[in-house]
Scaffold this motif. Sequence first.
Motif, PDB file in Angstrom:
ATOM      1  N   ARG A 159       0.885  -1.314   0.130  1.00  0.00           N
ATOM      2  CA  ARG A 159      -0.094  -0.054  -0.013  1.00  0.00           C
ATOM      3  C   ARG A 159       0.926   1.193  -0.051  1.00  0.00           C
ATOM      4  N   LEU A 160       0.660   2.203  -1.031  1.00  0.00           N
ATOM      5  CA  LEU A 160       1.625   3.172  -1.359  1.00  0.00           C
ATOM      6  C   LEU A 160       1.059   4.750  -0.923  1.00  0.00           C
ATOM      7  N   GLY A 161       1.797   5.485  -0.324  1.00  0.00           N
ATOM      8  CA  GLY A 161       1.025   6.850  -0.030  1.00  0.00           C
ATOM      9  C   GLY A 161       2.080   7.889   0.184  1.00  0.00           C
ATOM     10  N   PRO A 162       2.043   9.088   0.556  1.00  0.00           N
ATOM     11  CA  PRO A 162       3.020   9.946   0.697  1.00  0.00           C
ATOM     12  C   PRO A 162       4.320   9.611   1.668  1.00  0.00           C
ATOM     13  N   GLY A 163       5.338   9.860   1.314  1.00  0.00           N
ATOM     14  CA  GLY A 163       6.465   9.362   2.033  1.00  0.00           C
ATOM     15  C   GLY A 163       7.095   8.148   1.680  1.00  0.00           C
ATOM     16  N   ALA A 164       6.494   7.374   0.602  1.00  0.00           N
ATOM     17  CA  ALA A 164       6.957   6.177   0.007  1.00  0.00           C
ATOM     18  C   ALA A 164       7.608   6.472  -1.190  1.00  0.00           C
TER      19      ALA A 164
ATOM     20  N   GLN B  52      13.981  13.024   0.473  1.00  0.00           N
ATOM     21  CA  GLN B  52      14.554  14.388   0.787  1.00  0.00           C
ATOM     22  C   GLN B  52      15.014  15.018  -0.852  1.00  0.00           C
ATOM     23  N   ALA B  53      15.928  14.305  -1.107  1.00  0.00           N
ATOM     24  CA  ALA B  53      16.770  14.658  -2.660  1.00  0.00           C
ATOM     25  C   ALA B  53      15.807  14.736  -3.660  1.00  0.00           C
ATOM     26  N   MET B  54      14.515  14.022  -3.703  1.00  0.00           N
ATOM     27  CA  MET B  54      13.400  14.044  -4.811  1.00  0.00           C
ATOM     28  C   MET B  54      12.825  15.479  -4.637  1.00  0.00           C
ATOM     29  N   ARG B  55      12.211  15.557  -3.204  1.00  0.00           N
ATOM     30  CA  ARG B  55      11.830  17.068  -2.783  1.00  0.00           C
ATOM     31  C   ARG B  55      12.561  18.038  -3.392  1.00  0.00           C
ATOM     32  N   ALA B  56      13.923  18.137  -3.146  1.00  0.00           N
ATOM     33  CA  ALA B  56      14.493  19.262  -3.337  1.00  0.00           C
ATOM     34  C   ALA B  56      14.682  19.519  -4.843  1.00  0.00           C
ATOM     35  N   ILE B  57      14.671  18.321  -5.553  1.00  0.00           N
ATOM     36  CA  ILE B  57      14.558  18.444  -7.125  1.00  0.00           C
ATOM     37  C   ILE B  57      13.310  19.145  -7.561  1.00  0.00           C
ATOM     38  N   VAL B  58      12.164  18.567  -6.951  1.00  0.00           N
ATOM     39  CA  VAL B  58      10.660  19.290  -7.271  1.00  0.00           C
ATOM     40  C   VAL B  58      10.758  20.687  -6.944  1.00  0.00           C
TER      41      VAL B  58
ATOM     42  N   VAL C 287      20.754  20.877  -9.874  1.00  0.00           N
ATOM     43  CA  VAL C 287      20.281  19.695  -9.737  1.00  0.00           C
ATOM     44  C   VAL C 287      21.252  18.751 -10.161  1.00  0.00           C
ATOM     45  N   ASP C 288      22.245  18.946 -10.960  1.00  0.00           N
ATOM     46  CA  ASP C 288      23.227  18.015 -11.068  1.00  0.00           C
ATOM     47  C   ASP C 288      23.925  17.387  -9.939  1.00  0.00           C
ATOM     48  N   TRP C 289      24.145  18.694  -8.970  1.00  0.00           N
ATOM     49  CA  TRP C 289      24.844  18.271  -7.656  1.00  0.00           C
ATOM     50  C   TRP C 289      23.889  17.256  -6.716  1.00  0.00           C
ATOM     51  N   LEU C 290      22.675  17.697  -6.913  1.00  0.00           N
ATOM     52  CA  LEU C 290      21.724  16.863  -6.031  1.00  0.00           C
ATOM     53  C   LEU C 290      21.547  15.423  -6.497  1.00  0.00           C
ATOM     54  N   SER C 291      21.507  15.470  -8.178  1.00  0.00           N
ATOM     55  CA  SER C 291      21.466  14.176  -8.551  1.00  0.00           C
ATOM     56  C   SER C 291      22.505  13.161  -8.524  1.00  0.00           C
ATOM     57  N   ARG C 292      23.635  13.785  -8.453  1.00  0.00           N
ATOM     58  CA  ARG C 292      24.837  12.700  -8.234  1.00  0.00           C
ATOM     59  C   ARG C 292      24.858  12.476  -6.877  1.00  0.00           C
ATOM     60  N   GLY C 293      24.599  13.307  -5.781  1.00  0.00           N
ATOM     61  CA  GLY C 293      24.626  12.514  -4.398  1.00  0.00           C
ATOM     62  C   GLY C 293      23.516  11.806  -4.191  1.00  0.00           C
ATOM     63  N   LEU C 294      22.418  11.789  -4.954  1.00  0.00           N
ATOM     64  CA  LEU C 294      21.260  10.729  -5.052  1.00  0.00           C
ATOM     65  C   LEU C 294      21.677   9.439  -5.504  1.00  0.00           C
ATOM     66  N   ILE C 295      22.560   9.721  -6.547  1.00  0.00           N
ATOM     67  CA  ILE C 295      22.851   8.503  -7.294  1.00  0.00           C
ATOM     68  C   ILE C 295      23.870   7.663  -6.520  1.00  0.00           C
TER      69      ILE C 295
END
Length: 292
Positions: A73-78, A138-144, A158-166
């Motif tokens: 079951r999926l909702g906010p935060g997942a 948190q990384a996805m929220r910052a990109i949003v 966004v490049d900096w955020l994405s590299r950390g996320l990766i």
Amino acid sequence: MGLCPPEDLPNWVPGRVLLASDGLGWKDVALRSYHYHGQDVIVPAMRDFMLVGYQMGETPMRRRFEGRWSRDRLGPGAASLLTRAQQAHWTWEEPIDVTHVYLSAALVADVAGEALDCHVSDVRLADVLRAEDPVMSQAMRAIVEEAQHQALGGPLYVDWLSRGLIVHLLRRYAQIDFAPVQAAGLGPAKKRQIADFVEAHLADPLTLAEMAQAVGMTPCVFSRLFRLSFGQPPYAYVIARRIEAARRLLTGSALPIKEIAATCGFTDQAHLTRLFVRVHGKAPAAYRKAAG
């Protein structure tokens, strides 16, 4: 049929676009947010890695991946992870708002190569229908937020955020195939190629990333192989070639020393003088006079 780019996904999974990063100048990263009604759909093999963040609404979700069904079951935060180039069957019942973050294969391989100091041949994300992962969320929220507000330096941010996320994804969710780099240095062809590239760009503010890109390598791998091949780091090599170019112009031309400094890539005449004295024991003017 080829791999599906993010902008074509609504052809298979219809939904109302709430937010998109189209036209924002991002490279190797894309974002799309959708409002979806309940659906039973086949998500085609995607060109990019896809992260799904659940923003509003809650629903039972079923997904079949490589012949196996998973349920939650999926909702906010997942969040869900979907590797690239792999078809999946999704079915859910209730309306939901979701955000997709797409990461290109090239960017993921580049980050993996830098992190592991190797040539990466393939990366696969694990099949995770539900992840409760504060770092990823948190990384996805910052990109949003960047897509919404478009602040100063957006593409770089966004490049900096994405590299950390990766890096986080590689640590927790990835399977990586790679071949260790041999310790023999650059081959003769690549050694000539980078030497020619440096000579042709002495006047430019050469960076390690640009030099590595010229021979199709990640910066960390390139730096190690360059040192093995040339006996010094890339930066030291570039300085040495600039000083040699300046020496030739001092003895073989009547160009003003200030112009020679600019032509050879030094920030100013004082920069040239300081490094030239270190190598030749004389200031450029004195060297020119002695040679004449």
